[in-house]
Design a protein around this motif. Structure first.
Motif, mmCIF file in Angstrom:
data_model
loop_
_atom_site.group_PDB
_atom_site.id
_atom_site.type_symbol
_atom_site.label_atom_id
_atom_site.label_comp_id
_atom_site.label_asym_id
_atom_site.label_seq_id
_atom_site.Cartn_x
_atom_site.Cartn_y
_atom_site.Cartn_z
ATOM 1 N N LEU A 14 -29.117 48.453 78.606
ATOM 2 C CA LEU A 14 -27.927 49.109 78.076
ATOM 3 C C LEU A 14 -27.749 48.790 76.596
ATOM 4 N N SER A 15 -28.033 47.562 76.219
ATOM 5 C CA SER A 15 -27.898 47.202 74.799
ATOM 6 C C SER A 15 -28.875 48.008 73.943
ATOM 7 N N ILE A 16 -30.065 48.254 74.451
ATOM 8 C CA ILE A 16 -31.042 49.068 73.720
ATOM 9 C C ILE A 16 -30.522 50.502 73.579
ATOM 10 N N LEU A 17 -29.982 51.055 74.668
ATOM 11 C CA LEU A 17 -29.439 52.416 74.632
ATOM 12 C C LEU A 17 -28.264 52.526 73.664
ATOM 13 N N CYS A 18 -27.511 51.437 73.527
ATOM 14 C CA CYS A 18 -26.333 51.432 72.649
ATOM 15 C C CYS A 18 -26.669 51.023 71.221
ATOM 16 N N GLY A 19 -27.876 50.539 71.007
ATOM 17 C CA GLY A 19 -28.271 50.103 69.679
ATOM 18 C C GLY A 19 -27.566 48.845 69.225
ATOM 19 N N CYS A 20 -27.373 47.910 70.156
ATOM 20 C CA CYS A 20 -26.702 46.655 69.803
ATOM 21 C C CYS A 20 -27.576 45.477 70.204
ATOM 22 N N GLY A 21 -27.150 44.291 69.846
ATOM 23 C CA GLY A 21 -27.891 43.088 70.171
ATOM 24 C C GLY A 21 -27.944 42.830 71.666
ATOM 25 N N ALA A 22 -28.953 42.083 72.089
ATOM 26 C CA ALA A 22 -29.181 41.824 73.511
ATOM 27 C C ALA A 22 -27.994 41.138 74.195
ATOM 28 N N GLY A 23 -27.277 40.288 73.487
ATOM 29 C CA GLY A 23 -26.163 39.569 74.107
ATOM 30 C C GLY A 23 -24.830 40.288 74.047
ATOM 31 N N THR A 24 -24.789 41.411 73.347
ATOM 32 C CA THR A 24 -23.515 42.110 73.168
ATOM 33 C C THR A 24 -22.940 42.606 74.481
ATOM 34 N N ILE A 25 -23.746 43.257 75.287
ATOM 35 C CA ILE A 25 -23.251 43.798 76.557
ATOM 36 C C ILE A 25 -22.830 42.655 77.483
ATOM 37 N N GLY A 26 -23.607 41.590 77.527
ATOM 38 C CA GLY A 26 -23.240 40.432 78.340
ATOM 39 C C GLY A 26 -21.921 39.831 77.891
ATOM 40 N N GLY A 27 -21.719 39.756 76.584
ATOM 41 C CA GLY A 27 -20.462 39.241 76.057
ATOM 42 C C GLY A 27 -19.280 40.110 76.424
ATOM 43 N N ILE A 28 -19.480 41.422 76.375
ATOM 44 C CA ILE A 28 -18.409 42.351 76.746
ATOM 45 C C ILE A 28 -18.118 42.254 78.234
ATOM 46 N N GLU A 29 -19.167 42.270 79.056
ATOM 47 C CA GLU A 29 -18.965 42.206 80.507
ATOM 48 C C GLU A 29 -18.326 40.898 80.946
ATOM 49 N N SER A 30 -18.597 39.819 80.235
ATOM 50 C CA SER A 30 -18.017 38.523 80.618
ATOM 51 C C SER A 30 -16.623 38.332 80.040
ATOM 52 N N GLY A 31 -16.195 39.225 79.157
ATOM 53 C CA GLY A 31 -14.878 39.109 78.553
ATOM 54 C C GLY A 31 -14.856 38.217 77.326
ATOM 55 N N LYS A 32 -16.012 37.757 76.880
ATOM 56 C CA LYS A 32 -16.084 36.886 75.703
ATOM 57 C C LYS A 32 -16.072 37.675 74.396
ATOM 58 N N ALA A 33 -16.392 38.972 74.461
ATOM 59 C CA ALA A 33 -16.422 39.816 73.272
ATOM 60 C C ALA A 33 -15.608 41.080 73.528
ATOM 61 N N LYS A 34 -14.975 41.560 72.480
ATOM 62 C CA LYS A 34 -14.215 42.805 72.561
ATOM 63 C C LYS A 34 -14.951 43.848 71.721
ATOM 64 N N PRO A 35 -15.307 44.978 72.349
ATOM 65 C CA PRO A 35 -16.089 45.981 71.623
ATOM 66 C C PRO A 35 -15.239 46.783 70.651
ATOM 67 N N SER A 36 -15.875 47.286 69.627
ATOM 68 C CA SER A 36 -15.212 48.208 68.703
ATOM 69 C C SER A 36 -15.070 49.565 69.400
ATOM 70 N N PHE A 37 -14.268 50.424 68.808
ATOM 71 C CA PHE A 37 -14.109 51.771 69.352
ATOM 72 C C PHE A 37 -15.456 52.488 69.385
ATOM 73 N N ASP A 38 -16.218 52.361 68.300
ATOM 74 C CA ASP A 38 -17.531 52.986 68.223
ATOM 75 C C ASP A 38 -18.438 52.492 69.349
ATOM 76 N N MET A 39 -18.397 51.195 69.622
ATOM 77 C CA MET A 39 -19.227 50.634 70.695
ATOM 78 C C MET A 39 -18.777 51.158 72.058
ATOM 79 N N MET A 40 -17.480 51.322 72.253
ATOM 80 C CA MET A 40 -16.984 51.879 73.519
ATOM 81 C C MET A 40 -17.549 53.269 73.757
ATOM 82 N N ILE A 41 -17.576 54.063 72.713
ATOM 83 C CA ILE A 41 -18.116 55.425 72.823
ATOM 84 C C ILE A 41 -19.614 55.383 73.100
ATOM 85 N N ARG A 42 -20.343 54.512 72.416
ATOM 86 C CA ARG A 42 -21.787 54.400 72.644
ATOM 87 C C ARG A 42 -22.086 53.936 74.066
#
Length: 93
Positions: free
Chosen positions: A26-54
């Protein structure tokens, strides 16, 4: 606001697993770092609006679907939960 973020992260995980893709994929499909999706799913990171759309685009769902409700629960389960909450409110009146 926390409730929406909680539902958002649970829904990402639900739709990702339904699609049969890993967090890394999913991170590859979204064009983000490997840990970004894990951080979002665990609640440790809050995505930007652009990332939500991606994320929604990558999962092939509407962005609204990521916020509406806990998608892992069926409508009948939600109905039962709401009915129990409503009955509790009525009992207190």
């Amino acid at each position: 606001m926390e409730k929406y973020l909680e539902e958002f992260r649970l829904n990402i995980k639900y739709y990702r697993e339904q699609s049969g893709i890993s967090q890394t994929q999913l991170s590859i499909l979204c064009g983000c770092g490997a840990g970004t999706i894990g951080g979002i799913e665990s609640g440790k990171a809050k995505p930007s609006f652009d990332m939500m759309i991606r994320i929604a685009d990558a999962l092939k769902v509407s962005p609204a679907d990521l916020f509406v409700r806990d998608s892992s629960r069926s409508k009948s389960q939600l109905r039962e939960c709401l009915r129990a909450e409503f009955d509790g409110i009525l009992a207190r009146l």
